[in-house]
Design a protein around this motif. Structure first.
Motif, PDB file in Angstrom:
ATOM      1  N   SER A 276       0.836  -1.189   0.000  1.00  0.00           N
ATOM      2  CA  SER A 276       0.000   0.000   0.000  1.00  0.00           C
ATOM      3  C   SER A 276       0.879   1.249   0.000  1.00  0.00           C
ATOM      4  O   SER A 276       2.058   1.207   0.398  1.00  0.00           O
ATOM      5  CB  SER A 276      -0.891   0.016   1.239  1.00  0.00           C
ATOM      6  OG  SER A 276      -0.102   0.202   2.415  1.00  0.00           O
ATOM      7  N   LEU A 277       0.314   2.362  -0.440  1.00  0.00           N
ATOM      8  CA  LEU A 277       1.060   3.617  -0.413  1.00  0.00           C
ATOM      9  C   LEU A 277       1.501   3.962   1.012  1.00  0.00           C
ATOM     10  O   LEU A 277       2.624   4.438   1.218  1.00  0.00           O
ATOM     11  CB  LEU A 277       0.212   4.751  -0.999  1.00  0.00           C
ATOM     12  CG  LEU A 277      -0.004   4.724  -2.510  1.00  0.00           C
ATOM     13  CD1 LEU A 277      -0.961   5.835  -2.929  1.00  0.00           C
ATOM     14  CD2 LEU A 277       1.324   4.860  -3.258  1.00  0.00           C
ATOM     15  N   GLN A 278       0.642   3.728   1.977  1.00  0.00           N
ATOM     16  CA  GLN A 278       1.003   4.016   3.371  1.00  0.00           C
ATOM     17  C   GLN A 278       2.216   3.198   3.790  1.00  0.00           C
ATOM     18  O   GLN A 278       3.122   3.709   4.452  1.00  0.00           O
ATOM     19  CB  GLN A 278      -0.186   3.707   4.298  1.00  0.00           C
ATOM     20  CG  GLN A 278      -1.333   4.703   4.198  1.00  0.00           C
ATOM     21  CD  GLN A 278      -1.052   5.995   4.957  1.00  0.00           C
ATOM     22  OE1 GLN A 278       0.055   6.538   4.906  1.00  0.00           O
ATOM     23  NE2 GLN A 278      -2.057   6.506   5.640  1.00  0.00           N
ATOM     24  N   ALA A 320      -8.226  10.075  -4.603  1.00  0.00           N
ATOM     25  CA  ALA A 320      -8.149   8.791  -3.906  1.00  0.00           C
ATOM     26  C   ALA A 320      -6.830   8.658  -3.154  1.00  0.00           C
ATOM     27  O   ALA A 320      -6.794   8.159  -2.017  1.00  0.00           O
ATOM     28  CB  ALA A 320      -8.315   7.648  -4.906  1.00  0.00           C
ATOM     29  N   ALA A 321      -5.728   9.108  -3.769  1.00  0.00           N
ATOM     30  CA  ALA A 321      -4.422   9.033  -3.110  1.00  0.00           C
ATOM     31  C   ALA A 321      -4.373   9.954  -1.905  1.00  0.00           C
ATOM     32  O   ALA A 321      -3.789   9.599  -0.852  1.00  0.00           O
ATOM     33  CB  ALA A 321      -3.324   9.381  -4.101  1.00  0.00           C
ATOM     34  N   GLU A 322      -4.969  11.128  -2.022  1.00  0.00           N
ATOM     35  CA  GLU A 322      -5.006  12.052  -0.882  1.00  0.00           C
ATOM     36  C   GLU A 322      -5.809  11.458   0.267  1.00  0.00           C
ATOM     37  O   GLU A 322      -5.412  11.575   1.440  1.00  0.00           O
ATOM     38  CB  GLU A 322      -5.591  13.393  -1.308  1.00  0.00           C
ATOM     39  CG  GLU A 322      -4.640  14.217  -2.156  1.00  0.00           C
ATOM     40  CD  GLU A 322      -5.172  15.600  -2.474  1.00  0.00           C
ATOM     41  OE1 GLU A 322      -4.344  16.531  -2.593  1.00  0.00           O
ATOM     42  OE2 GLU A 322      -6.396  15.756  -2.623  1.00  0.00           O
ATOM     43  N   GLU A 323      -6.924  10.809  -0.047  1.00  0.00           N
ATOM     44  CA  GLU A 323      -7.741  10.196   1.004  1.00  0.00           C
ATOM     45  C   GLU A 323      -7.023   9.026   1.660  1.00  0.00           C
ATOM     46  O   GLU A 323      -7.131   8.813   2.871  1.00  0.00           O
ATOM     47  CB  GLU A 323      -9.078   9.739   0.417  1.00  0.00           C
ATOM     48  CG  GLU A 323      -9.981  10.899   0.005  1.00  0.00           C
ATOM     49  CD  GLU A 323     -11.250  10.443  -0.690  1.00  0.00           C
ATOM     50  OE1 GLU A 323     -11.332   9.247  -1.048  1.00  0.00           O
ATOM     51  OE2 GLU A 323     -12.154  11.291  -0.897  1.00  0.00           O
ATOM     52  N   GLU A 324      -6.262   8.279   0.851  1.00  0.00           N
ATOM     53  CA  GLU A 324      -5.542   7.122   1.393  1.00  0.00           C
ATOM     54  C   GLU A 324      -4.376   7.526   2.281  1.00  0.00           C
ATOM     55  O   GLU A 324      -4.126   6.914   3.318  1.00  0.00           O
ATOM     56  CB  GLU A 324      -5.035   6.243   0.250  1.00  0.00           C
ATOM     57  CG  GLU A 324      -4.241   5.034   0.713  1.00  0.00           C
ATOM     58  CD  GLU A 324      -3.710   4.179  -0.416  1.00  0.00           C
ATOM     59  OE1 GLU A 324      -2.889   3.280  -0.144  1.00  0.00           O
ATOM     60  OE2 GLU A 324      -4.100   4.410  -1.582  1.00  0.00           O
ATOM     61  N   THR A 325      -3.657   8.565   1.878  1.00  0.00           N
ATOM     62  CA  THR A 325      -2.410   8.919   2.575  1.00  0.00           C
ATOM     63  C   THR A 325      -2.528  10.137   3.480  1.00  0.00           C
ATOM     64  O   THR A 325      -1.679  10.327   4.356  1.00  0.00           O
ATOM     65  CB  THR A 325      -1.300   9.197   1.555  1.00  0.00           C
ATOM     66  OG1 THR A 325      -1.645  10.349   0.771  1.00  0.00           O
ATOM     67  CG2 THR A 325      -1.081   7.994   0.635  1.00  0.00           C
ATOM     68  N   THR A 329      -1.485  15.897  -2.943  1.00  0.00           N
ATOM     69  CA  THR A 329      -1.134  15.061  -4.091  1.00  0.00           C
ATOM     70  C   THR A 329      -1.418  15.807  -5.385  1.00  0.00           C
ATOM     71  O   THR A 329      -2.406  16.526  -5.487  1.00  0.00           O
ATOM     72  CB  THR A 329      -1.937  13.740  -4.061  1.00  0.00           C
ATOM     73  OG1 THR A 329      -1.703  13.073  -2.820  1.00  0.00           O
ATOM     74  CG2 THR A 329      -1.548  12.830  -5.215  1.00  0.00           C
TER      75      THR A 329
END
Length: 351
Positions: A276-278, A320-325, A329
């Motif tokens: 995962s990105l995290q 989506a990337a901003e919400e995940e991390t 972004t």
């Protein structure tokens, strides 16, 4: 300024010819033509299907390219293994016969080829093997950077994730904001663009961190912002060692994470899924903290490559990337690097 013709025969794509496209996008030298017979008659933008190089013709071979009066031929690909394709030799020979310098980022040095070296000496032209290391080898000393300077390293999930592009775009935004910044090239394309830098994938592993450290220390003495081009990825099964040496050698104060939107595995390693990105962000922060041990170096922004998406799809991927991390972004090619520079300035003002 040079007048460059780029040799990328049967390989001029965004992925395979990233050396060529990087030079076209960022170099101060003028690219007058690109050699790829499979695209002859088009321009660069038509060949790549992107808004880049509309005024640069695609030509069949070096003989056709000579009409545009180049003074240098650049090899525009970086193939796995780094050897010169045998079918390209005659094009280099012809270029030398017509007085063109040769610029190569291959692992195999053109100047070590007796035939080509002798021909170049007879014509009085230069062969620049960009990956031939300069400077004295040294082991890292973990020396502190000048107080008040900010070293920012680009890291990522894979090779070809945009690390050089993001560093150059951040340098551009810093200049627009009258900030004293500098770009440190660590790969062949960045060196071709900036005419300086360090080819870290051609250094003995014991000296990678030390030679990077030396370059960063010198730049940090002269500049308030040092944007360091990243290489490879810590999670890459082939290129992780060079990434770790770069992280410890540059000893960054902050990092920007680079990622190809939608990627699920390491490119070319279908049995190597991406965490995962995290998780990826955490392992990069953890790696610098092995030596810094202060927890201050963080990934403060995420740069996505959204190539192949329309703007709506790109915006959705960014959201989506901003919400995940939880990180700001953007895609720096589509939307600029201002959001990332804002994040860096806010990070340092708070620390």
């Amino acid at each position: 300024m040079r007048r460059i013709v780029i040799l990328a025969e049967a390989a001029f794509t965004l992925h395979r010819a990233k050396t060529a496209t990087g030079v076209i996008r960022y170099s101060k030298d003028k690219v007058v033509a690109v050699i790829d017979s499979t695209h002859a008659g088009k321009n660069v933008a038509q060949a790549l299907n992107v808004a880049l190089g509309e005024d640069i013709p695609m030509v069949r071979d070096i003989n056709e390219a000579l009409q545009y009066e180049p003074d240098a031929l650049m090899i525009g690909i970086a193939p796995v293994g780094g050897a010169l394709p045998p079918s390209w030799r005659w094009q280099l020979t012809t270029a030398i016969e017509h007085g063109l310098d040769i610029i190569s980022g291959l692992h195999t040095f053109i100047s070590d080829d007796e035939e080509l070296r002798t021909a170049a000496e007879q014509k009085g032209v230069m062969i620049w093997d960009v990956r031939r290391p300069q400077g004295q080898p040294r082991v890292a000393k973990f020396a502190p950077h000048r107080s008040g300077s900010h070293t920012v390293l680009m890291v990522g999930s894979d090779c070809s994730a945009g690390k050089m592009t993001v560093a150059l775009e951040l340098e551009r935004v810093a200049a627009q904001r009258d900030l004293n910044g500098s770009f440190l090239a660590t790969g062949q394309t960045g060196i071709m663009i900036s005419n300086n830098g360090l080819p870290i994938d051609h250094l003995i592993s014991d000296f990678v961190a030390g030679m990077v450290e030396e370059q960063v220390l010198q730049l940090a003495e002269e500049h308030d912002w040092v944007f360091v081009e990243g290489q490879g990825a810590l999670n890459h099964p082939g290129y992780s060692p060079v990434t770790l040496g770069l992280i410890h050698g540059s000893a960054p104060d902050a990092m920007i994470f680079c990622h190809l939107a939608g990627a699920k595995t390491i490119d070319g390693y279908e049995n190597c899924p991406l965490p995962s990105l995290q998780r990826l962000i955490h392992i990069n922060e953890d790696a610098i903290d092995w030596v810094r041990q202060d927890g201050k170096c963080k990934v403060v922004g995420l740069a996505l490559m959204t190539v192949g998406m329309n703007d709506e799809e790109a915006q959705a991927a960014i959201k989506a990337a901003e919400e995940e991390t939880g990180l700001p972004t953007t895609d720096v090619i589509r939307f600029g690097a201002e959001k990332l520079m804002d994040a860096l300035q806010q990070h340092f003002s708070a620390h």
